[in-house]
Design an enzyme around this catalytic site. Structure first.
Site, PDB file in Angstrom:
ATOM      1  N   ILE A 487       0.848  -1.242   0.027  1.00  0.00           N
ATOM      2  CA  ILE A 487      -0.136  -0.088   0.036  1.00  0.00           C
ATOM      3  C   ILE A 487       0.866   1.290   0.005  1.00  0.00           C
ATOM      4  CG2 ILE A 487      -0.309   0.155   2.489  1.00  0.00           C
ATOM      5  CD1 ILE A 487      -3.015   0.529   2.097  1.00  0.00           C
ATOM      6  N   GLY A 489       4.830   0.952  -0.299  1.00  0.00           N
ATOM      7  CA  GLY A 489       6.215   0.666  -0.267  1.00  0.00           C
ATOM      8  C   GLY A 489       6.628  -0.581   0.384  1.00  0.00           C
ATOM      9  N   SER A 490       5.777  -1.440   0.958  1.00  0.00           N
ATOM     10  CA  SER A 490       6.211  -2.697   1.591  1.00  0.00           C
ATOM     11  C   SER A 490       6.784  -3.575   0.822  1.00  0.00           C
ATOM     12  CB  SER A 490       4.951  -3.224   2.291  1.00  0.00           C
ATOM     13  OG  SER A 490       4.003  -3.929   1.443  1.00  0.00           O
ATOM     14  N   THR A 531       5.276  -4.224   7.598  1.00  0.00           N
ATOM     15  CA  THR A 531       6.657  -4.299   7.439  1.00  0.00           C
ATOM     16  C   THR A 531       6.669  -4.926   8.729  1.00  0.00           C
ATOM     17  OG1 THR A 531       6.795  -2.390   6.393  1.00  0.00           O
ATOM     18  CG2 THR A 531       8.856  -2.926   7.692  1.00  0.00           C
ATOM     19  N   GLY A 713       6.493  -0.436  13.284  1.00  0.00           N
ATOM     20  CA  GLY A 713       5.145  -0.187  12.753  1.00  0.00           C
ATOM     21  C   GLY A 713       4.762   1.581  12.757  1.00  0.00           C
ATOM     22  N   VAL A 714       4.919   1.977  11.315  1.00  0.00           N
ATOM     23  CA  VAL A 714       4.638   3.477  11.196  1.00  0.00           C
ATOM     24  C   VAL A 714       3.495   4.001  10.576  1.00  0.00           C
ATOM     25  CG1 VAL A 714       7.490   3.352  11.418  1.00  0.00           C
ATOM     26  CG2 VAL A 714       6.103   3.359   9.189  1.00  0.00           C
ATOM     27  N   GLU A 716       0.176   4.612  11.125  1.00  0.00           N
ATOM     28  CA  GLU A 716      -0.768   5.208  11.688  1.00  0.00           C
ATOM     29  C   GLU A 716      -0.835   6.282  12.371  1.00  0.00           C
ATOM     30  OE1 GLU A 716      -2.113   1.090  13.007  1.00  0.00           O
ATOM     31  OE2 GLU A 716      -4.117   1.814  12.173  1.00  0.00           O
TER      32      GLU A 716
END
Lengths: 757, 159, 83
Positions: A487, A489-490, A531, A713-714, A716
């Site tokens: 969604i 760049g993963s 990620t 995790g970035v 949200e």
């Protein structure tokens, strides 16, 4: 800190200091070329031979009983191949999440919001399908409707569901209401806390429903065959979710459905559910042809999930030394037409950036005649932070303390209790506060006439189940197949972690998003988890492969495997009697040593690390028009470890700008008769390039000990602080505190005028 | 149903197609010519995802009837790269991580090309206003604006 | 063995008890014992979809076989969703 020159980031990564070779670098993403060349295929980009176009008829009423549906005229229209209504779908259970999903896809006896799907047509052309859908005659018996929290909670409110009795109230109510649930979190004794306080501030806040605003409308192509199998091409945040949800709505076994993930044109939580796939599947089954449904933008606004509006009452006590002693919060969140957990999440988040001895948080989930909520980046947290961090700003001013210092003074650390019970694991809030305090931006003098605001925000992050398969090819390259849609760049981050593990150049790794039949089950891309969680599966598969590679080298050398080490992409013989074998040398010889090399990992990702962000903005306010201009903005966020710093910055910047839109402009506006008055990008105005400055980023890295590379995790938390940041900055610029969002020009002007008189 | 025969030039090629009179140029490009780079984000000219350059002007192809393209010269996102090289804008978007989901990217590239064709040395503010008709929900525009500025430098001073 | 902490809502089903020590090796066993001790709690947990636990601060959505130690602090919570 950077200003407006690239690169946009400072922070502790992206500079090689981590000791990693690939993790923390910024390669061009593997799917990038297709996307800049216009070749990437999103859901609406597929056409199949013989394909029909589907069109969904939607309710023009916010609340009505469906008396009858006459499809005969539509069926006789030119080009029409199939028509379906709610009666063609399996009966929904009387209550619960399954009913909510089934009745959102298509209404049964009752429509619960304007835009609710009622019937659908498949025809040879778009225009034929639309004309036929409009020829379906639906007879409605209008019912009274409720559009806002206060009306929906009133004693005499029209009730949406006659079997909905408020949960969390004892004794259990005997009358149904629109209050689906009450949630309470408490600790200590708030009255004692207020008694100990030198200052008590009590305020009421409101925020409006907003849409995720992804640029790609929901779309799918479904092809059902005569054996009852369906192939679904759709863009979503999780194709395994599309499979299971479609199966649930249709009453099918999941094995009948294969879902092929199209590229996804934005989701932000809004594509964690389905709307159109079961409708297209039933139309395709009836017509015996593939069916494509593409929602219009108007339908996206009217019928897909907004993030909820909320009303929040805060009462906070503090001592003169800046210690916040106690907080009492009352929160009510719109759930839309069906029950959700928005208020519960709001309750968990509202005071999470603070250590409190005494708290009482009470929340109400309220149903009303609007489309059902769907997650939007850190769901429920932005409104909650808006309330708490606005009050905290007032406290800082009252006690004469710097607002960052006050937040550091009250900052929770590992081992402190969270407001919802458990203790905090390792978190990076203090580091984010310090990063902003020490930033160029915060240290700079505020330009004349501007106002400065700061705020912090919290979000959980979640783990769930990922799968990954890594295959080594005969030429020494690798293919990494995962079940997480890319969604933002993963693919690149999966390839970077595989490159680090295998010691292989990242450009020799091809990351692939596999369909539901080529890769193991993977949960939805939500909760900032791709990620983190899917990356764990990739790492586990790569570690399995490294063991296999060592064994193959041992076989090649005819030595004990314990004598073989894997170093920088090669097998190295410990005793030094053999020349190292590269990965390509081993895979090229693989058939002789036991066959092709591949590994699969499926797991439950444990240990998702909570995320915090702290942000600062400078704004100016036009006294004549009420327009707020963001002059400068800086965000700090704890990423754990930034795998691809450019896309970490991108998540941070994107979240901030969505939050700015929520704070300054965006809102669902309903007419009294229950219709959305601004279902388009002209009247529902999301931020555009000329509204904004550069968004300066500071990636804070407090590694998550549960992840092999420290990923937290970035996706949200960046959207959480902008609401209070904007309110606090406008208050600083004007001396007027506005507690109802959005801070749109008319509202700001009204507040300025009221303050003058 | 009567269909109109349209002749035009798309990305340097002479093409022709049949279309219904009420059809949008966007749908004709996508469905008749298979050029899927232009996207429909709104269908009302508000999002810019369907941006094309037609007869030298930046346009929303969702607002143009397909028959209006008869005789026109059209550039879409697919026409930016040469056989062996990406356009500097495309290369800068890749290197600058100016796309996340990528749905708006073709429209931004076309709009940015239209800007740089007119103004090879724009300021940040000029870039921001020139791209204000293109919506991006992922990036917050930061990396898009930087990438356009960088591409402008590269175009002005070829290596 | 683990110490289970009950939320305000859950206390309505534990006779007001806010925490209890349970001798269980894993979460499945713990839930079984809780259901025996507090018959209405189980229905409440099912109704509120509180099928996750937090063990020592970490929220675990599917904790069936999760091992417990004498010092484990357990909260019964609802699995979270996100964007």
């Amino acid at each position: 800190m950077s200003t407006t020159e690239a690169p946009a980031s400072t922070g502790t990564n992206g500079n090689g200091a981590s000791g990693y070779r690939w993790v923390g670098t910024r390669p061009v993403r593997h799917d990038g070329l297709d996307k800049v060349a216009g070749k990437a295929r999103y859901a609406a980009d597929l056409n199949l031979p013989g394909m029909l176009y589907g069109h969904i008829l939607r309710s023009p009423h916010p609340h009505a009983r469906i008396v009858s549906i006459d499809t005969s005229a539509a069926e006789a229209m030119p080009g029409v191949k199939a028509v379906v209504t709610g009666a063609d779908f399996p009966e929904a259970p009387p209550k619960g999440a399954t009913r909510n999903l089934m009745c959102t896809v298509i209404a049964r006896d009752t429509v619960l919001y304007s835009g609710h799907a009622v019937a659908a047509v498949a025809a040879s052309t778009r225009r034929e399908a639309k004309a036929a859908a409009e020829a379906i005659e639906v007879t409605y018996e209008l019912l009274p409707h409720v559009l806002n929290i206060a009306d929906a909670m009133a004693d005499d409110a029209p009730v949406l569901h006659d079997n909905l009795f408020t949960r969390g109230v004892e004794p259990r109510p005997t009358e149904p209401s629109n209050i689906a649930a009450r949630t309470v979190y408490e600790r200590g004794d708030v009255e004692q806390g207020f008694a100990e306080a030198d200052i008590v501030i009590e305020r009421e806040f409101s925020t409006q429903a907003v849409h995720q605003g992804y640029i790609e409308p929901h779309a799918c192509v479904v092809d059902c065959d005569q054996e009852g199998k369906a192939v679904i091409w759709a863009s979503s945040q999780g194709h395994f979710m599309v499979r299971s949800s479609t199966a649930t709505v249709l009453g099918w076994d999941t094995s009948r459905i294969k879902v092929i993930p199209a590229e996804i044109g934005g989701g932000f939580g809004g594509k964690t559910t389905i709307y159109i796939e079961p409708v297209a599947a039933l139309l395709s089954t009836k017509a015996g042809r593939p069916v494509k449904i593409v929602m219009s933008r108007e339908d996206v606004f009217r019928a897909t999930g907004p993030a909820p509006g909320a009303i929040i009452k805060m009462k906070v006590g503090a001592r003169n030394d800046g210690t916040i002693t106690t907080a009492k919060a009352w929160l009510a969140y719109e759930n839309g037409a069906f029950q959700g957990i928005a208020a519960m999440l709001g309750c968990m988040c509202v005071v999470s950036a603070y250590t409190l001895d005494h708290l009482y948080v009470e929340g109400f989930d309220v149903v009303l005649n609007r489309p059902v909520n769907v997650a939007y980046r850190a769901p429920s947290a932005p409104a909650a932070a808006f309330a708490m961090d606005s009050v905290v700003d007032e406290i800082a001013a009252r006690v004469g303390m710097d607002p960052i210092d006050l937040r550091i003074h009250n900052c929770p650390s590992q081992g402190d209790p969270t407001p919802y019970g458990p203790k905090w694991p390792m978190i990076g809030l203090r580091e984010c506060l310090e990063a902003i305090r020490d930033s160029d931006h915060y240290q700079s003098e505020l330009p004349e006439g501007q106002g400065r605001g700061v705020a912090s925000g919290f979000w959980f992050n979640i783990g769930e189940a990922p799968s990954a398969t890594v295959n080594l090819n005969e030429n020494g390259t690798a293919t990494v197949i995962t079940g997480s849609p890319d969604i933002g760049g993963s693919r690149a981050s999966m390839a970077l972690m595989a490159a680090e593990e295998l010691g292989l150049d990242v450009h020799l790794i091809q990351p692939v998003v596999g369909d539901t039949e080529v890769v193991g089950f993977t949960d939805v891309t939500e909760g900032s988890r791709a990620t983190f969680a899917t990356g764990m599966a990739v790492v586990e598969a790569c570690r399995d492969l490294k063991e296999q590679l060592r064994k193959r080298a041992a076989k090649t050398w005819d030595c004990d495997v314990e004598e073989v080490e894997w170093v920088d992409g090669s097998a190295v013989h410990g005793p030094g009697e053999q020349e190292p074998l590269t990965l390509a040398a081993i895979t090229g010889n693989a058939k002789r040593t036991g066959g092709p090399l591949g590994a699969t990992a499926s797991l439950n990702a444990r240990g998702a690390g909570p995320a915090f962000s702290v942000q600062v903005a400078d704004v100016s306010v036009d006294q004549e028009t009420g327009r707020v201009t963001v002059e400068r903005y800086t965000t700090a966020q704890d990423a754990g470890t930034a795998i691809h710093p450019s896309y970490v910055e991108g998540q941070m910047q994107g979240g901030v700008v969505q939050g700015i839109g929520w704070a300054l402009n965006e809102e669902y506006i309903y007419s009294d008769d229950g219709n959305l008055e601004n279902p388009g990008f002209l009247d529902y105005r999301i931020p555009v390039a000329s509204d904004l400055p550069m968004i300066e980023t500071c990636i804070v890295e407090v590694p998550n000990p549960s992840h092999p590379y420290g990923v937290r995790g970035v996706g949200e938390v960046g959207i959480v602080p902008p609401l209070p940041v904007m309110a606090n900055a406008v208050a600083d610029a004007t001396g007027v505190r506005i507690s109802d969002l959005p801070l749109s020009p008319p509202r700001v002007l009204e507040a300025l005028t009221a303050a003058e008189s | 149903m009567s269909r109109t025969h349209v002749n035009c030039e798309v990305n340097g090629d002479a093409v022709d197609f049949l279309t219904e009179d009420g059809e949008s140029l966007l749908n004709a490009l996508r469905d008749e010519l298979g050029l899927i780079g232009a996207k429909e984000g709104c269908g009302t000219g508000d999002c810019g995802a369907c941006s094309i350059i037609m007869n030298g002007r930046l346009q929303c192809s969702c607002l143009i009837f397909a028959p209006e393209a008869d005789g026109a010269a059209i550039t879409t996102c697919e026409g930016l790269a040469s056989a062996d090289e990406l356009h500097p804008l495309q290369q800068c978007f890749l290197e600058g991580a100016a796309l996340q989901c990528g749905i708006c990217t073709p429209g931004f590239l076309v709009a940015a090309k239209a800007l740089l064709d007119e103004n090879p040395d724009p300021t940040e503010t000029e870039v921001r206003y020139a791209l204000a008709g293109n919506l991006c929900r992922c990036t917050g525009y930061d990396k898009i604006v930087r990438s356009v500025l960088e591409a402008a430098v590269q175009i002005r001073t070829p290596a | 063995m683990a110490v289970v902490h009950f939320s305000t809502d859950q206390r309505q089903h534990t006779g007001g008890t806010s925490e209890v020590t349970i001798d269980a090796a894993n979460v499945r066993e713990l839930v079984r014992q809780l259901a025996e001790r507090y018959p209405s709690l189980n229905a409440h947990l099912v109704e509120t979809s509180s099928t996750a636990v937090a063990i020592d601060g970490e929220i675990i959505p599917d904790p069936w076989l999760e091992a417990l130690t004498p010092t484990s602090e357990v909260h019964l919570v609802r699995p979270l969703a996100g964007g």
